[in-house]
Design a protein around this motif. Structure first.
Motif, PDB file in Angstrom:
ATOM      1  N   VAL A  17     -74.649  23.733  29.034  1.00 30.08           N
ATOM      2  CA  VAL A  17     -73.628  24.780  28.997  1.00 30.08           C
ATOM      3  C   VAL A  17     -72.481  24.368  28.080  1.00 30.08           C
ATOM      4  O   VAL A  17     -72.401  23.226  27.635  1.00 30.08           O
ATOM      5  N   THR A  18     -71.593  25.328  27.839  1.00 31.56           N
ATOM      6  CA  THR A  18     -70.362  25.068  27.096  1.00 31.56           C
ATOM      7  C   THR A  18     -69.192  25.353  28.018  1.00 31.56           C
ATOM      8  O   THR A  18     -69.156  26.387  28.685  1.00 31.56           O
ATOM      9  N   TYR A  19     -68.243  24.421  28.064  1.00 25.02           N
ATOM     10  CA  TYR A  19     -67.002  24.617  28.817  1.00 25.02           C
ATOM     11  C   TYR A  19     -65.919  25.023  27.820  1.00 25.02           C
ATOM     12  O   TYR A  19     -65.715  24.342  26.817  1.00 25.02           O
ATOM     13  N   ILE A  20     -65.248  26.118  28.117  1.00 21.90           N
ATOM     14  CA  ILE A  20     -64.167  26.598  27.251  1.00 21.90           C
ATOM     15  C   ILE A  20     -62.890  26.611  28.081  1.00 21.90           C
ATOM     16  O   ILE A  20     -62.836  27.236  29.144  1.00 21.90           O
ATOM     17  N   THR A  21     -61.870  25.904  27.603  1.00 14.36           N
ATOM     18  CA  THR A  21     -60.586  25.864  28.303  1.00 14.36           C
ATOM     19  C   THR A  21     -59.608  26.787  27.596  1.00 14.36           C
ATOM     20  O   THR A  21     -59.452  26.726  26.369  1.00 14.36           O
ATOM     21  N   LEU A  22     -58.958  27.643  28.384  1.00 13.97           N
ATOM     22  CA  LEU A  22     -57.973  28.591  27.879  1.00 13.97           C
ATOM     23  C   LEU A  22     -56.598  28.228  28.410  1.00 13.97           C
ATOM     24  O   LEU A  22     -56.479  27.704  29.517  1.00 13.97           O
ATOM     25  N   GLN A  23     -55.567  28.553  27.650  1.00 16.04           N
ATOM     26  CA  GLN A  23     -54.189  28.363  28.089  1.00 16.04           C
ATOM     27  C   GLN A  23     -53.530  29.728  28.152  1.00 16.04           C
ATOM     28  O   GLN A  23     -53.547  30.478  27.183  1.00 16.04           O
ATOM     29  N   CYS A  24     -52.955  30.039  29.298  1.00 15.58           N
ATOM     30  CA  CYS A  24     -52.224  31.290  29.493  1.00 15.58           C
ATOM     31  C   CYS A  24     -50.909  30.920  30.156  1.00 15.58           C
ATOM     32  O   CYS A  24     -50.901  30.539  31.339  1.00 15.58           O
ATOM     33  N   ASN A  25     -49.825  30.965  29.404  1.00 14.90           N
ATOM     34  CA  ASN A  25     -48.527  30.468  29.869  1.00 14.90           C
ATOM     35  C   ASN A  25     -48.692  29.014  30.292  1.00 14.90           C
ATOM     36  O   ASN A  25     -49.180  28.222  29.510  1.00 14.90           O
ATOM     37  N   ASP A  26     -48.340  28.650  31.519  1.00 13.45           N
ATOM     38  CA  ASP A  26     -48.465  27.264  31.966  1.00 13.45           C
ATOM     39  C   ASP A  26     -49.771  26.990  32.708  1.00 13.45           C
ATOM     40  O   ASP A  26     -49.934  25.927  33.291  1.00 13.45           O
ATOM     41  N   THR A  27     -50.692  27.944  32.703  1.00 20.72           N
ATOM     42  CA  THR A  27     -51.927  27.812  33.471  1.00 20.72           C
ATOM     43  C   THR A  27     -53.137  27.651  32.563  1.00 20.72           C
ATOM     44  O   THR A  27     -53.276  28.372  31.578  1.00 20.72           O
ATOM     45  N   GLN A  28     -54.007  26.704  32.915  1.00 19.14           N
ATOM     46  CA  GLN A  28     -55.284  26.543  32.225  1.00 19.14           C
ATOM     47  C   GLN A  28     -56.369  27.224  33.038  1.00 19.14           C
ATOM     48  O   GLN A  28     -56.375  27.148  34.261  1.00 19.14           O
ATOM     49  N   VAL A  29     -57.286  27.882  32.341  1.00 20.12           N
ATOM     50  CA  VAL A  29     -58.442  28.516  32.966  1.00 20.12           C
ATOM     51  C   VAL A  29     -59.671  27.968  32.255  1.00 20.12           C
ATOM     52  O   VAL A  29     -59.714  27.918  31.021  1.00 20.12           O
ATOM     53  N   ARG A  30     -60.675  27.561  33.029  1.00 22.39           N
ATOM     54  CA  ARG A  30     -61.879  26.965  32.459  1.00 22.39           C
ATOM     55  C   ARG A  30     -63.073  27.880  32.678  1.00 22.39           C
ATOM     56  O   ARG A  30     -63.364  28.271  33.804  1.00 22.39           O
ATOM     57  N   LEU A  31     -63.771  28.211  31.594  1.00 19.78           N
ATOM     58  CA  LEU A  31     -64.944  29.074  31.633  1.00 19.78           C
ATOM     59  C   LEU A  31     -66.194  28.235  31.447  1.00 19.78           C
ATOM     60  O   LEU A  31     -66.144  27.180  30.823  1.00 19.78           O
TER      61      LEU A  31
END
Length: 149
Positions: A17-31
């Protein structure tokens, strides 16, 4: 459907799989994706989305949980109908809507104004590029095209 803007900060490809990390304001979200989207790159502006039923809610989360995305928020609104509750939260990533049963809402003691944590599985998150619509004027400036008279 919840749709939120973010920026790609990391892409980690594995054999499976591929892990993609996103930044939204001060929060990270991992897909978690089976393939890396061809258009995705670090620094890209994206939109991520997820269904209301994919958002789990916790007021207290003792012990270990396998869900990495834990987003704290404040409950703004509860709308109840036919044994389901639509919960609207305000969080660092923006407004998030969750759909849970009335039973679960009651058992958690959720009420407007309370703090809770939204749990979101990485496999339930969809990703798309954040494309800004182009106007005729901006196209002319970019391409150097002149209007024929």
């Amino acid at each position: 459907m919840n749709r939120i803007a973010a920026v790609v900060t990391e892409i980690e490809q594995t054999d499976i799989v591929t892990y993609i990390t996103l930044q939204c304001n001060d929060t990270q979200v991992r897909l978690i994706k089976t393939k890396t989207p061809l258009w995705a790159g670090v620094g890209e502006k994206v939109l991520f989305s997820f269904q209301e039923a994919s958002v789990c809610i916790s007021k207290e989360c003792p012990g270990k949980v396998s869900i990495e995305n834990r987003i704290p928020g404040t409950l703004l609104k509860i709308r109840s109908k036919d044994s389901l509750c639509e919960l609207t939260f305000e969080s660092d990533i923006g407004t998030v809507v969750s759909l849970i049963t009335e039973n679960a809402c009651r058992e958690l003691g959720l009420e407007v104004g309370c703090r809770a944590t939204m749990l979101l599985r990485g496999v339930d998150i969809h990703l798309e590029p954040d494309v800004v619509p182009m106007t005729v004027e901006s196209f002319k400036k970019r391409s150097g095209t002149k209007v024929a008279n």
